[in-house]
Enzyme design. Sequence first.
Site, PDB file in Angstrom:
ATOM      1  N   LYS A  64      81.025  20.851   1.707  1.00 41.55           N
ATOM      2  CA  LYS A  64      80.921  21.252   3.067  1.00 41.55           C
ATOM      3  C   LYS A  64      80.331  20.022   3.808  1.00 41.55           C
ATOM      4  O   LYS A  64      79.614  19.329   3.398  1.00 41.55           O
ATOM      5  CB  LYS A  64      80.051  22.520   3.143  1.00 41.55           C
ATOM      6  CG  LYS A  64      78.899  22.638   2.593  1.00 41.55           C
ATOM      7  CD  LYS A  64      77.781  21.592   2.528  1.00 41.55           C
ATOM      8  CE  LYS A  64      77.035  21.143   3.933  1.00 41.55           C
ATOM      9  NZ  LYS A  64      76.123  20.092   3.641  1.00 41.55           N
ATOM     10  N   TYR A 115      75.277  26.089   7.529  1.00 41.31           N
ATOM     11  CA  TYR A 115      74.773  27.205   6.784  1.00 41.31           C
ATOM     12  C   TYR A 115      74.636  28.634   7.519  1.00 41.31           C
ATOM     13  O   TYR A 115      74.940  29.708   7.164  1.00 41.31           O
ATOM     14  CB  TYR A 115      73.638  26.992   5.915  1.00 41.31           C
ATOM     15  CG  TYR A 115      73.924  26.047   4.726  1.00 41.31           C
ATOM     16  CD1 TYR A 115      74.189  26.638   3.803  1.00 41.31           C
ATOM     17  CD2 TYR A 115      73.852  24.538   4.951  1.00 41.31           C
ATOM     18  CE1 TYR A 115      74.631  25.535   2.546  1.00 41.31           C
ATOM     19  CE2 TYR A 115      74.088  23.727   3.781  1.00 41.31           C
ATOM     20  CZ  TYR A 115      74.268  24.362   2.642  1.00 41.31           C
ATOM     21  OH  TYR A 115      74.694  23.439   1.685  1.00 41.31           O
TER      22      TYR A 115
END
Length: 368
Positions: A134, A219
């Site tokens: 990510k 996140y």
Amino acid sequence: MNSRRDFLQKITASAIAFSVFPRYGLAENPELYDGPVLRVAIMGLGSYGSRVAEAMQFCKKAKLVGLISGTPSKVKDWQQKYNIPEKNCYNYENFDKIKDNPDIDAVYVITPNALHRPQVIRVAQAGKHAICEKPMAVNAKEAQEMIDACKKANVKLLVGYRMHFEPHTLEVIRMRKAGELGKILFFQGLCGFKIGDPTQWRLNKQLAGGGSLMDIGIYALNGARYMVGEDPIWVTAEETKTDHVKFKEGVDETIQFQLGFPSGAVASCLSTYNMNNLDKFFLNGEKGFAELQPSTGYGPIKGRTNKGELNQPVVVHQTLQMEEMSAIILEGKQPVVPVNGEEALKDLKVMDAIYEAAKTGKRIPLVL
Ligand code: NAD
């Protein structure tokens, strides 16, 4: 109730659990395992690549078998440490040849963000499944191109969303789905750390694609989606910068963003490169709440709800992630929360909108 797995589910996040699980993730005895094994090459032997490689030693369903790096000395060290044959080692110029290597099933791309798109596309064109760290790309347009390339090559594209397999996280999601928290009203996600070395790639827009939002704020954003259980329909955002030398144009230091969901639930999130001790999720519903703190660090993840402490097993995130990704790729397993390219594309669409909202001061509508 009396099976080994039931027993393991029941024990608290204790030192015992921590010493049992790192060896095998959540797997049964690996010596007895004779099912399919995902043979993985890691691209990018940096700090997170090292963590993944360490963790994979304890997988039964996934095995590190290959390396792709621009640094021959690192390759040599890793070859020795992980017993990797020379024929499975590549550099950034020649890794397309992996196409002719029947001993590698997937490549895990763990390089700076802006390199993910071209590297994943080359992996797909070589006919290998791609696992990508990510953020999958640096904007939604690039993410779509990666998805298209993997579809065209008929390979899977998964993203390193390790929290999607984490037991405390999954317990909160289970509670929310079971209606134990009632109608969800609010989520708060606080994610950040104080970044050091000003010369690192994370502070270089060319390689990072942005700043804290790309790296750590993702996140909170991704968490808002899996905790609330919906995709947002609007976003507002404000950026603040205290150090214009360290955080140059296009590299965000701190961004606060708000998300609105179809049900009427709202989220308020903070992403920053300028504060430590910031790793917390709070989910509030009409009947109850859940709190995780730490919520997305390497663990142990800790949490409580209106019913009391959460005491799910403590796991090594990367071991569990690779076990589960092997099952997704080789056995067609469906994860509770998706980890595919489309999931990452949604995050990138929201991140594009957050940057636009911060720039224009407008509320940006979203269709995911
Ligand atoms: P790192 O700097 O420690 O490692 C990056 C690796 O890429 C190094 O081995 C470096 O040599 C290599 N590389 C190849 N081409 C490069 C180039 N042109 N410039 C710089 N480095 C180059 O970074 P990291 O912390 O390992 O992060 C790598 C990726 O992993 C990032 O996308 C990051 O967001 C992601 N990450 C994910 C997690 C997680 O918990 N899922 C944690 C940390 C990092």
